[in-house]
Design an enzyme around this catalytic site. Structure first.
Site, mmCIF file in Angstrom:
data_model
loop_
_atom_site.group_PDB
_atom_site.id
_atom_site.type_symbol
_atom_site.label_atom_id
_atom_site.label_comp_id
_atom_site.label_asym_id
_atom_site.label_seq_id
_atom_site.Cartn_x
_atom_site.Cartn_y
_atom_site.Cartn_z
ATOM 1 N N GLU A 14 -12.618 -2.928 11.770
ATOM 2 C CA GLU A 14 -12.545 -2.032 10.620
ATOM 3 C C GLU A 14 -13.636 -2.317 9.593
ATOM 4 O O GLU A 14 -14.293 -1.404 9.099
ATOM 5 C CB GLU A 14 -11.166 -2.138 9.961
ATOM 6 C CG GLU A 14 -11.061 -1.309 8.697
ATOM 7 C CD GLU A 14 -9.717 -1.463 7.995
ATOM 8 O OE1 GLU A 14 -8.823 -2.126 8.536
ATOM 9 O OE2 GLU A 14 -9.583 -0.903 6.895
ATOM 10 N N GLU B 62 0.823 -1.210 0.000
ATOM 11 C CA GLU B 62 0.000 0.000 0.000
ATOM 12 C C GLU B 62 0.861 1.266 0.000
ATOM 13 O O GLU B 62 0.632 2.205 0.769
ATOM 14 C CB GLU B 62 -0.953 -0.008 1.200
ATOM 15 C CG GLU B 62 -1.877 -1.221 1.181
ATOM 16 C CD GLU B 62 -2.933 -1.233 2.275
ATOM 17 O OE1 GLU B 62 -2.687 -0.662 3.347
ATOM 18 O OE2 GLU B 62 -3.996 -1.830 2.037
ATOM 19 N N ASP C 111 -8.550 -9.020 3.662
ATOM 20 C CA ASP C 111 -8.334 -7.951 4.637
ATOM 21 C C ASP C 111 -9.490 -7.803 5.617
ATOM 22 O O ASP C 111 -10.329 -6.917 5.449
ATOM 23 C CB ASP C 111 -8.142 -6.632 3.866
ATOM 24 C CG ASP C 111 -7.679 -5.500 4.762
ATOM 25 O OD1 ASP C 111 -7.514 -5.742 5.969
ATOM 26 O OD2 ASP C 111 -7.472 -4.397 4.249
HETATM 27 O O1 GCW Z 1 -7.209 -2.586 5.504
HETATM 28 C C1 GCW Z 1 -6.149 -1.773 5.335
HETATM 29 C C2 GCW Z 1 -6.520 -0.515 6.042
HETATM 30 C C3 GCW Z 1 -5.353 0.413 6.177
HETATM 31 C C4 GCW Z 1 -4.262 -0.336 6.927
HETATM 32 C C5 GCW Z 1 -3.915 -1.592 6.155
HETATM 33 C C6 GCW Z 1 -2.895 -2.445 6.879
HETATM 34 C C7 GCW Z 1 -2.681 0.632 8.419
HETATM 35 O O2 GCW Z 1 -7.564 0.095 5.365
HETATM 36 O O3 GCW Z 1 -5.784 1.540 6.884
HETATM 37 O O4 GCW Z 1 -3.144 0.475 7.122
HETATM 38 O O5 GCW Z 1 -5.050 -2.369 5.957
HETATM 39 O O6 GCW Z 1 -3.310 -3.388 7.544
HETATM 40 O O7 GCW Z 1 -1.718 -2.185 6.781
#
Ligand code: GCW
Length: 834
Positions: A411, A304, A383
């Site tokens: 989340e 990311e 995720d």
């Molecule tokens: O799901 C994603 C989240 C990000 C997060 C990332 C991760 C901290 O939306 O906000 O970053 O995973 O786990 O690294």
């Protein structure tokens, strides 16, 4: 005056369990036990003796005294020497043996404890002992928990030890005090790019963590700011370590792998470059000078947008080992996250699949990681979705220590606005048999090191508590933190037992309370799943923004790879070996074959592995599309039922938490309906297949705001269209306020009214409702949602019960905007009262 004060004191004292509670004490309330129950503990010794002197042992002693005082109303005598009377003895096994060499103590695993009654020097003692000091502290918490749950402690002879060495939590706190995916106020650690002056919440957090056996915490965002390890920051970090130390919680930090370049003045961060490893060596040494028991680093790299070793053609093992070697010299650990994937995947290529990434990248490196490296793996291959299969890489790393990463912060499961107790889900994961190498390899055994004979990994949760008094915003959200700790300690515990334990500790032992709350908790994950992302479709949330409200198309036609591939014909990712991305082939054969075949794939993961048409018949016999409609209606109905279930506890739970939780449940029920309508309308339109029961798009009890007689309000289109009833809402840009009027045209009677309004994060609009000019209700839009525009993230429901209406009555909503929040409305619903 004094007399009144005393009277108030007396009232507080007699109010007993119903005294107002903020939730700050979480499950460590030590609420006074009823007199009849106290009798059970009459034989508890009057003294507590601690052998040895250390921060952790002192916490154990203080906790023992605090717990007994709270629950039994007695203050134990604290002895530094070995007491000459019957006593509670807190000591490590070695120090106990130095006093009573002949004592027979059972074998206790590392950080475990033994609780038992023994005769020492002629006195009957209640012993809490462990090979290490941490275990003594855990034993004290174990003993106090038993008392709080009113269990007998007379014939105690109990040994417990944790399943795995790594029991850790991560916080995604930024140094400026915000928290990535944090939903409960600012950071308890940082503000304005520094460590907070007042760290009292940090030591309280340490205490909560220790009480469920958690022994480490990485305090900053994995998207790390390099400043966290700069010289001037280290004394500040040391203050946090000091606050944690008495609770046996080791401090860890997330680092930015490109730090040597960003802050170190080097022109590279190549892990194979000796200047780079030298730079890290110095950093690590500097950290340990300030924090001798520093826990280690967490690394998010090549993920990311975070830079990583791939930039230099190096592997995660090259990067991890370079750091691990420096940490090892001081007893530190290196957590390397397996959340490595390309977020610019070409969505047009049906063979591309983000789910494959962890296995493709890490499996070839098995055996190459040093022994103080832990590969930290999100539980599923994508995720934190409401349902995913277990990540196959747990079976693909057989010579490597691994830890599962679990989302306490919810989340993708309602962000602590929705009740979603994740233990039943996590149990599915931990009890899942990956059948690697043709033998039974349950995930929990892999984590413990038992399946493949590693020295054991364990458990990491992303928690993100904030400064809100109750830590996670929703007092019920804390059940996930408690449960995480309990499962990390003992993954064989059942979800029901954890729900029961938590409820007793958090709300008291009254049977009605325990049954009602446990029931709500235990079905809440499936309820949440049913109205957000059923059949393994992962999620239909807005993945490009909040991850909170619905937005089906947000997943598609972009590089993030959270695709569910919904189109006119059907839904689902084809991840089969035969015709799809081949992901199912990453599992050992029996598991892969189960998922590969449409005949055997479980319905609840169907769309994760297969693309099927809307008319496809599930094992249940229903068509896919009808199932989607039905579960959204059922789930929403069940969320609605929480309200009455919770209301039945009025008088059983203190008022403060009662009303706060009721508010959250009311919000959830309204928001579930927003989800239901968005998803059902979207799929009805795209599939062209109508709901057999004709519910979707058909709301006879609703009056669209844009169809009311508007004064000042203007109609606005909401995007995506399915996120508002009728695709539109109304907005008031007039600072004095606006009105929307509707003339009631149904029969006379009692009605309940819903006003669906938009609650944005930048303003607190005021709403008033009048019927024929008579004031009926008023509220302020201050739910503190994160949304910045009217839509599904901000849509909120105000329910007004018992309104007498006659044909021709004028129902008027007055909205007064505040700053950028324009007192927006979606619709009003008018339902005959039940
Ligand atoms: O799901 C994603 C989240 C990000 C997060 C990332 C991760 C901290 O939306 O906000 O970053 O995973 O786990 O690294």
């Amino acid at each position: 005056m004094k007399r009144y004060v005393c009277l108030i004191c007396l009232l507080c004292a007699t109010a007993g369990v119903l005294r107002a509670e903020t939730g700050q004490d979480a499950w460590l309330r030590y609420a006074p036990l009823k007199n009849s129950v106290r009798a059970k503990y009459a034989s508890l010794p009057a003294a507590v003796g601690v052998i040895g002197n250390s921060a952790v042992l002192n916490s154990a002693r203080a906790e023992m005294i605090r717990g007994v005082r709270g629950m039994l109303g007695r203050t134990l005598r604290s002895e530094n020497e070995f007491p000459r009377e019957s006593a509670i003895i807190l000591a490590t096994v070695d120090s106990l043996k130095s006093i009573a060499p002949n004592l027979i103590i059972p074998e206790i695993g590392k950080e475990g404890f033994w609780l038992g009654g023994v005769n020492i020097r002629g006195n009957l003692c209640l012993v809490v002992t462990s090979p290490d000091e941490r275990g003594v502290l855990y034993g004290v918490f174990g003993l106090l928990s038993r008392i709080a749950r009113e269990e007998d402690i007379k014939l105690l002879h109990e040994t417990q030890f944790p399943s795995a060495p790594i029991r850790w939590v991560d916080q995604w706190d930024n140094l400026n005090g915000t928290i990535e995916r944090g939903y409960s106020g600012p950071s308890i650690f940082f503000e304005n790019d520094n460590v907070r002056a007042d760290l009292s919440r940090v030591s309280e957090y340490g205490r909560l963590l220790a009480s469920v056996g958690i022994n480490g915490c990485t305090i900053n965002n994995v998207n790390a700011n390099p400043r966290v390890i700069q010289d001037e920051f280290l004394p500040q970090l040391a203050r946090i370590a000091n606050a944690f130390r008495p609770w046996g919680v080791r401090l860890g930090v997330s680092i930015d792998l490109s730090s040597p370049q960003k802050i170190g003045g080097l022109d590279t961060f190549d892990p194979a470059d000796p200047r780079v490893s030298e730079w890290w060596k110095k950093r690590v040494e500097a950290i340990y000078r300030y924090i001798p028991d520093f826990g280690g680093f967490t690394v998010k790299a090549d993920s990311e947008g975070r830079l990583g070793p791939s930039q230099y053609g190096r592997t995660p093992a090259d990067a991890a080992n370079m750091l691990a070697r420096e940490l090892r010299l001081h007893g530190g650990i290196l957590f390397y996250r397996a959340f490595v994937y390309d977020h610019n995947l070409d969505w047009r290529n049906p063979k591309n699949d983000r789910a494959r990434a962890a296995y493709d990248i890490f499996h070839p490196l098995d055996g190459k990681f040093d022994d103080n490296v832990i590969i930290q793996i999100k539980h599923g291959p994508i995720d934190f979705q409401a349902r995913e299969p277990v990540s196959p890489i747990f079976g693909g790393l057989q010579k490597t220590r691994t830890a599962v990463e679990l989302p306490v912060m919810q989340e993708y499961t309602g962000q602590q606005r929705h009740l979603c107790f994740l233990m039943p889900y996590w149990k599915n994961i931990l009890d899942f048999d990956l059948q690697s190498n043709g033998a039974s390899t349950l995930v929990k055994n892999i984590l413990a090191g038992k399946s493949f004979g590693t020295s054991g990994g364990g458990y990491v949760a992303v928690v993100n508590v904030g400064l809100e008094p109750n830590w996670l915003g929703h007092p019920m959200g804390m059940a996930n933190l408690f449960g995480f700790g309990r499962l990390a300690w003992n993954p064989d515990l059942a979800a029901d037992d954890i729900a029961d334990e938590w409820t007793r500790l958090t709300f008291g032992t009254e049977q009605k309370t325990v049954l009602t709350i446990s029931n709500m908790l235990l079905r809440s994950w499936e309820v949440y799943e049913s109205y957000t992302g059923p059949l393994g479709a992962q999620t239909f949330t807005d993945i490009l923004g909040s991850h909170f409200g619905p937005n089906v198309e947000a997943s598609e036609r972009n590089g993030w790879g959270q695709w569910h591939r919904a189109d006119q014909n059907g839904i689902g990712m084809d991840r089969t070996v035969a015709t799809g991305t081949g992901f199912s082939g990453q599992y050992a054969l029996p598991v892969g074959a189960l998922y590969e075949s449409l005949q055997t794939v479980p319905d609840n993961l169907l769309l994760f592995f297969h693309h099927v048409p809307y008319t496809y018949r599930l094992h249940s016999g229903k068509t896919l599309i009808q199932h989607i409609y039905d579960v959204h209606y059922e789930g929403t109905q069940r969320a609605e039922e929480y309200i009455d279930q919770w209301r039945s506890l009025e008088g059983f739970v203190d008022e403060q938490r009662f009303w706060q939780i009721l508010g959250r449940l009311e919000f959830q029920a309204g928001h579930a309906r927003v989800w239901r309508d968005a998803i059902c309308n979207y799929f009805q339109k795209i599939s062209g297949v109508r709901d057999e029961l004709n519910r979707v798009g058909n709301y006879p009890d609703r009056v669209e705001a844009e169809g009311m007689q508007l004064n000042g309000y203007t109609s606005v289109a909401i995007t995506p269209w399915e996120n508002a009833s009728g695709g539109k809402g109304i907005d008031c840009a007039v600072s004095q306020g606006c009105t929307a009027v509707y003339r009631f045209d149904r029969g006379a009677g009692w009605y309940d009214m819903d006003v669906e309004y938009y609650d944005l994060n930048d303003g607190e609009s005021n709403f008033r409702v009048r019927v024929n000019g008579q004031f009926i209700d008023e509220w302020v839009a201050n739910n503190h949602l994160t949304a910045r525009k009217p839509g599904a993230d901000s849509s909120s429901r105000r329910r007004i019960k018992g309104v007498a209406l006659r044909p021709g009555d004028e129902i008027k909503i007055e909205g007064i905007p505040d700053r950028d929040e324009h007192a927006g409305l979606d619709f009003i619903g008018i339902y005959a009262s039940k």
